[in-house]
Each structure stands twice: as C-alpha cells, then as structure tokens.
Design a protein around this motif. Structure first.
Motif, PDB file in Angstrom:
ATOM      1  N   MET A   1       0.675  -1.151  -0.073  1.00 39.52           N
ATOM      2  CA  MET A   1      -0.075  -0.268  -0.080  1.00 39.52           C
ATOM      3  C   MET A   1       0.788   1.237  -0.014  1.00 39.52           C
ATOM      4  SD  MET A   1      -2.725   1.895   0.342  1.00 39.52           S
ATOM      5  CE  MET A   1      -4.139   0.732   0.570  1.00 39.52           C
ATOM      6  N   GLN A   2       1.723   1.167   0.926  1.00 39.44           N
ATOM      7  CA  GLN A   2       2.704   2.566   0.950  1.00 39.44           C
ATOM      8  C   GLN A   2       3.481   2.751  -0.284  1.00 39.44           C
ATOM      9  OE1 GLN A   2       5.691   2.289   4.009  1.00 39.44           O
ATOM     10  NE2 GLN A   2       6.425   4.414   3.355  1.00 39.44           N
ATOM     11  N   GLN A   3       3.848   1.822  -1.087  1.00 39.60           N
ATOM     12  CA  GLN A   3       4.522   1.883  -2.360  1.00 39.60           C
ATOM     13  C   GLN A   3       3.466   2.631  -3.351  1.00 39.60           C
ATOM     14  OE1 GLN A   3       5.769  -1.578  -4.541  1.00 39.60           O
ATOM     15  NE2 GLN A   3       6.598  -0.265  -6.337  1.00 39.60           N
ATOM     16  N   ARG A   4       2.221   1.998  -3.242  1.00 36.12           N
ATOM     17  CA  ARG A   4       1.411   2.547  -3.970  1.00 36.12           C
ATOM     18  C   ARG A   4       0.921   4.041  -3.818  1.00 36.12           C
ATOM     19  NH1 ARG A   4      -2.448  -1.856  -3.632  1.00 36.12           N
ATOM     20  NH2 ARG A   4      -0.975  -2.918  -4.831  1.00 36.12           N
ATOM     21  N   LEU A   5       0.932   4.440  -2.681  1.00 34.00           N
ATOM     22  CA  LEU A   5       0.760   5.800  -2.391  1.00 34.00           C
ATOM     23  C   LEU A   5       1.792   6.738  -2.771  1.00 34.00           C
ATOM     24  CD1 LEU A   5      -1.033   5.489   1.037  1.00 34.00           C
ATOM     25  CD2 LEU A   5      -2.102   6.252  -1.187  1.00 34.00           C
ATOM     26  N   VAL A  17      -3.323   8.948 -13.470  1.00 29.78           N
ATOM     27  CA  VAL A  17      -4.238   8.177 -12.597  1.00 29.78           C
ATOM     28  C   VAL A  17      -5.495   8.706 -12.929  1.00 29.78           C
ATOM     29  CG1 VAL A  17      -5.124   7.522 -10.349  1.00 29.78           C
ATOM     30  CG2 VAL A  17      -2.877   6.990 -11.216  1.00 29.78           C
ATOM     31  N   GLU A  18      -5.475  10.329 -12.793  1.00 28.86           N
ATOM     32  CA  GLU A  18      -6.928  10.939 -12.863  1.00 28.86           C
ATOM     33  C   GLU A  18      -7.482  10.660 -14.505  1.00 28.86           C
ATOM     34  OE1 GLU A  18      -7.124  14.658 -10.234  1.00 28.86           O
ATOM     35  OE2 GLU A  18      -5.561  14.934 -11.601  1.00 28.86           O
ATOM     36  N   LEU A  19      -6.286  10.894 -15.303  1.00 26.63           N
ATOM     37  CA  LEU A  19      -7.032  10.513 -16.954  1.00 26.63           C
ATOM     38  C   LEU A  19      -7.361   9.061 -16.971  1.00 26.63           C
ATOM     39  CD1 LEU A  19      -3.909  11.914 -18.866  1.00 26.63           C
ATOM     40  CD2 LEU A  19      -6.368  12.810 -19.062  1.00 26.63           C
ATOM     41  N   LEU A  20      -6.836   8.184 -16.462  1.00 25.08           N
ATOM     42  CA  LEU A  20      -7.212   6.791 -16.794  1.00 25.08           C
ATOM     43  C   LEU A  20      -8.448   6.628 -15.822  1.00 25.08           C
ATOM     44  CD1 LEU A  20      -3.873   4.856 -16.474  1.00 25.08           C
ATOM     45  CD2 LEU A  20      -5.036   5.710 -18.460  1.00 25.08           C
ATOM     46  N   ARG A  21      -8.798   7.485 -14.791  1.00 26.43           N
ATOM     47  CA  ARG A  21     -10.124   7.219 -13.966  1.00 26.43           C
ATOM     48  C   ARG A  21     -11.363   7.346 -14.893  1.00 26.43           C
ATOM     49  NH1 ARG A  21     -10.974  11.889 -10.247  1.00 26.43           N
ATOM     50  NH2 ARG A  21     -11.070  12.996 -12.283  1.00 26.43           N
ATOM     51  N   ALA A  49       2.717   0.749 -13.145  1.00 29.32           N
ATOM     52  CA  ALA A  49       2.663  -0.554 -13.172  1.00 29.32           C
ATOM     53  C   ALA A  49       3.201  -1.406 -12.308  1.00 29.32           C
ATOM     54  CB  ALA A  49       3.060  -1.235 -14.607  1.00 29.32           C
ATOM     55  N   GLU A  50       4.517  -0.879 -12.054  1.00 29.08           N
ATOM     56  CA  GLU A  50       5.337  -1.723 -10.930  1.00 29.08           C
ATOM     57  C   GLU A  50       4.766  -1.706  -9.512  1.00 29.08           C
ATOM     58  OE1 GLU A  50       9.459  -0.126 -10.944  1.00 29.08           O
ATOM     59  OE2 GLU A  50       9.552  -1.123 -12.690  1.00 29.08           O
ATOM     60  N   ALA A  51       3.778  -0.621  -9.141  1.00 33.12           N
ATOM     61  CA  ALA A  51       2.982  -0.292  -7.812  1.00 33.12           C
ATOM     62  C   ALA A  51       1.631  -1.026  -8.067  1.00 33.12           C
ATOM     63  CB  ALA A  51       3.053   1.044  -7.653  1.00 33.12           C
ATOM     64  N   GLN A  52       1.437  -1.674  -9.189  1.00 26.44           N
ATOM     65  CA  GLN A  52       0.284  -2.526  -9.652  1.00 26.44           C
ATOM     66  C   GLN A  52      -1.060  -1.268  -9.386  1.00 26.44           C
ATOM     67  OE1 GLN A  52       0.165  -5.564  -6.515  1.00 26.44           O
ATOM     68  NE2 GLN A  52       1.468  -6.936  -7.828  1.00 26.44           N
ATOM     69  N   VAL A  53      -0.742  -0.321  -9.869  1.00 23.67           N
ATOM     70  CA  VAL A  53      -1.878   0.804 -10.102  1.00 23.67           C
ATOM     71  C   VAL A  53      -2.433   0.754 -11.346  1.00 23.67           C
ATOM     72  CG1 VAL A  53      -2.525   3.149  -9.826  1.00 23.67           C
ATOM     73  CG2 VAL A  53      -0.671   2.398  -8.468  1.00 23.67           C
ATOM     74  N   VAL A  54      -1.752   0.418 -12.509  1.00 25.35           N
ATOM     75  CA  VAL A  54      -2.230   0.129 -13.794  1.00 25.35           C
ATOM     76  C   VAL A  54      -1.847  -1.005 -14.309  1.00 25.35           C
ATOM     77  CG1 VAL A  54      -1.878   2.971 -14.106  1.00 25.35           C
ATOM     78  CG2 VAL A  54      -0.186   1.177 -15.054  1.00 25.35           C
ATOM     79  N   TYR A  65      -3.402   1.433 -21.537  1.00 21.95           N
ATOM     80  CA  TYR A  65      -3.211   1.374 -20.139  1.00 21.95           C
ATOM     81  C   TYR A  65      -4.571   1.696 -19.428  1.00 21.95           C
ATOM     82  CZ  TYR A  65       1.658   1.228 -20.135  1.00 21.95           C
ATOM     83  OH  TYR A  65       3.299   0.716 -20.226  1.00 21.95           O
ATOM     84  N   ARG A  66      -4.867   0.992 -18.273  1.00 19.58           N
ATOM     85  CA  ARG A  66      -6.179   1.211 -17.663  1.00 19.58           C
ATOM     86  C   ARG A  66      -5.627   1.199 -16.059  1.00 19.58           C
ATOM     87  NH1 ARG A  66      -9.175  -2.728 -15.342  1.00 19.58           N
ATOM     88  NH2 ARG A  66      -8.468  -4.666 -15.501  1.00 19.58           N
ATOM     89  N   LEU A  67      -6.428   1.925 -15.051  1.00 20.64           N
ATOM     90  CA  LEU A  67      -6.342   1.540 -13.663  1.00 20.64           C
ATOM     91  C   LEU A  67      -6.787  -0.034 -13.317  1.00 20.64           C
ATOM     92  CD1 LEU A  67      -8.172   4.856 -12.305  1.00 20.64           C
ATOM     93  CD2 LEU A  67      -5.545   4.174 -12.681  1.00 20.64           C
ATOM     94  N   ARG A  68      -6.044  -0.312 -12.271  1.00 25.90           N
ATOM     95  CA  ARG A  68      -6.489  -1.701 -11.911  1.00 25.90           C
ATOM     96  C   ARG A  68      -7.447  -1.523 -10.990  1.00 25.90           C
ATOM     97  NH1 ARG A  68      -2.379  -5.191  -9.371  1.00 25.90           N
ATOM     98  NH2 ARG A  68      -3.763  -6.811 -10.098  1.00 25.90           N
ATOM     99  N   PRO A  69      -8.731  -1.676 -10.873  1.00 28.29           N
ATOM    100  CA  PRO A  69      -9.763  -1.517  -9.911  1.00 28.29           C
ATOM    101  C   PRO A  69      -9.667  -2.014  -8.537  1.00 28.29           C
ATOM    102  CG  PRO A  69     -10.668  -2.747 -11.856  1.00 28.29           C
ATOM    103  CD  PRO A  69      -9.066  -2.517 -11.903  1.00 28.29           C
ATOM    104  N   GLU A  70      -8.861  -3.270  -8.436  1.00 25.77           N
ATOM    105  CA  GLU A  70      -8.809  -3.646  -7.019  1.00 25.77           C
ATOM    106  C   GLU A  70      -7.757  -2.846  -6.250  1.00 25.77           C
ATOM    107  OE1 GLU A  70      -6.189  -5.974 -10.045  1.00 25.77           O
ATOM    108  OE2 GLU A  70      -8.329  -5.396  -9.983  1.00 25.77           O
TER     109      GLU A  70
END
Length: 111
Positions: A1-5, A17-21, A49-54, A65-70
């Motif tokens: 979680m911390q890496q993601r944030l 991230v806002e664009l991909l929303r 992608a490494e942080a598993q956000v997209v 590219y797309r956001l990873r919903p989970e």
C-alpha cells in the motif's frame, strides 16, 4: 500500500491516474493530454505498473493502459478509514464545544 501511495503522489503520475479514471488510454493519448514527452510518460507508466496501479494490454502497435480497480479500491478503503476517524473526532469536538457553550451561558445567567 505504501509503495502505491508514494507512486501516485508524484504530480505527473497523479495526473495520469486522473486521466485513466475516465477509462483506458493509449500512451500517445496520455502524452497528448499531459503535454509530456513519450519517454517521460512511459517511465511514469512503468512505475505505476510496478506499484500495481495500472495494467496494460497491447492493441496492434499501441499499449493501452487502464487502472487496476482492485488496487484503487484498496487506496479508497484506506482513505475512507481516515474519513471515519476524522468524522468521529469532529463529532467529539462539536459535542465539546456545545457543552462548553452551554456552560458559558449558564455562568452568564448566574446558574
């Protein structure tokens, strides 16, 4: 979680991230929307992608590219936990101020 944030907190990555929303986009669309260079956007997307956000898929010669919903749900749940905490604290502050105000009024009336 911390890496993601930490990853999302960088301003250009936050903008991605806002664009991909609003839905999946190609690298070229992201480059155009942000007025950044393609190598810069690709580096930001790699870190996201490494942080598993997209995540990406390949369509012909393009990467989409797309956001990873989970992952975004985890971030949302984490943020929501703070909203509940602050709501409870503000309720307690409101009660304290109401009690304090009532005491002041009673003192003014000589009660």
């Amino acid at each position: 979680m911390q890496q993601r944030l930490t990853t999302i907190s960088e301003p250009n990555r936050f903008r991605i991230v806002e664009l991909l929303r609003d839905g999946p986009r190609s690298v070229g669309e992201i480059v155009d929307a942000l007025s950044l260079g393609q190598p810069q956007v690709s580096r930001h997307l790699r870190l996201l992608a490494e942080a598993q956000v997209v995540e990406s898929t390949k369509r012909a010669q393009q990467r989409i590219y797309r956001l990873r919903p989970e992952s975004m749900r985890e971030v949302s749940d984490w943020v929501r936990s703070f909203a509940v905490l602050w709501s409870e604290r503000m309720d307690r502050l409101g009660s304290f101020l109401d009690d304090d105000h009532a005491s002041d009024e009673a003192n003014e009336r000589g009660v």
